[in-house]
Design a protein around this motif. Sequence first.
Motif, PDB file in Angstrom:
ATOM      1  N   GLU A   5       0.485  -1.530   0.339  1.00 43.46           N
ATOM      2  CA  GLU A   5       0.409   0.595   0.301  1.00 43.46           C
ATOM      3  C   GLU A   5       1.233   1.339   0.401  1.00 43.46           C
ATOM      4  O   GLU A   5       0.358   2.395  -0.533  1.00 43.46           O
ATOM      5  N   ARG A   6       1.736   1.244   1.093  1.00 47.16           N
ATOM      6  CA  ARG A   6       2.644   2.513   0.380  1.00 47.16           C
ATOM      7  C   ARG A   6       3.506   2.676  -0.398  1.00 47.16           C
ATOM      8  O   ARG A   6       3.394   3.668  -0.768  1.00 47.16           O
ATOM      9  N   GLN A   7       4.029   1.486  -1.314  1.00 39.99           N
ATOM     10  CA  GLN A   7       4.788   1.403  -2.214  1.00 39.99           C
ATOM     11  C   GLN A   7       3.557   1.952  -3.029  1.00 39.99           C
ATOM     12  O   GLN A   7       3.842   2.802  -4.420  1.00 39.99           O
ATOM     13  N   ARG A   8       2.491   2.094  -3.185  1.00 38.59           N
ATOM     14  CA  ARG A   8       1.146   2.382  -4.266  1.00 38.59           C
ATOM     15  C   ARG A   8       1.015   3.524  -4.546  1.00 38.59           C
ATOM     16  O   ARG A   8       1.091   4.353  -4.496  1.00 38.59           O
ATOM     17  N   HIS A   9       0.959   4.206  -2.976  1.00 38.44           N
ATOM     18  CA  HIS A   9       1.030   6.061  -2.842  1.00 38.44           C
ATOM     19  C   HIS A   9       2.180   6.663  -2.700  1.00 38.44           C
ATOM     20  O   HIS A   9       2.601   8.152  -3.790  1.00 38.44           O
TER      21      HIS A   9
END
Length: 77
Positions: A5-9
Amino acid sequence: MSEPERQRHVRELMKARRDVKAAKASGDDDALRTARDAVNKAKIKLGERGPTWWGDDTDHNRKLVQNSPYADWWEAR
């Protein structure tokens, strides 16, 4: 927040920053406003903006140093 999720953001943030650069280069004010809004939203999702997570009212990042509790320290340095 999970790592995927962090990488997506982070990817969203980097795309938005590229969009800001392109909008500036083209002189498109509407695209620039949209891109900057996307940067802000991505930073909020990443926890870089918005309310402080520690909750003790010590967020002085949005103040001029002379208007913060650090004014004396700033003057003395």
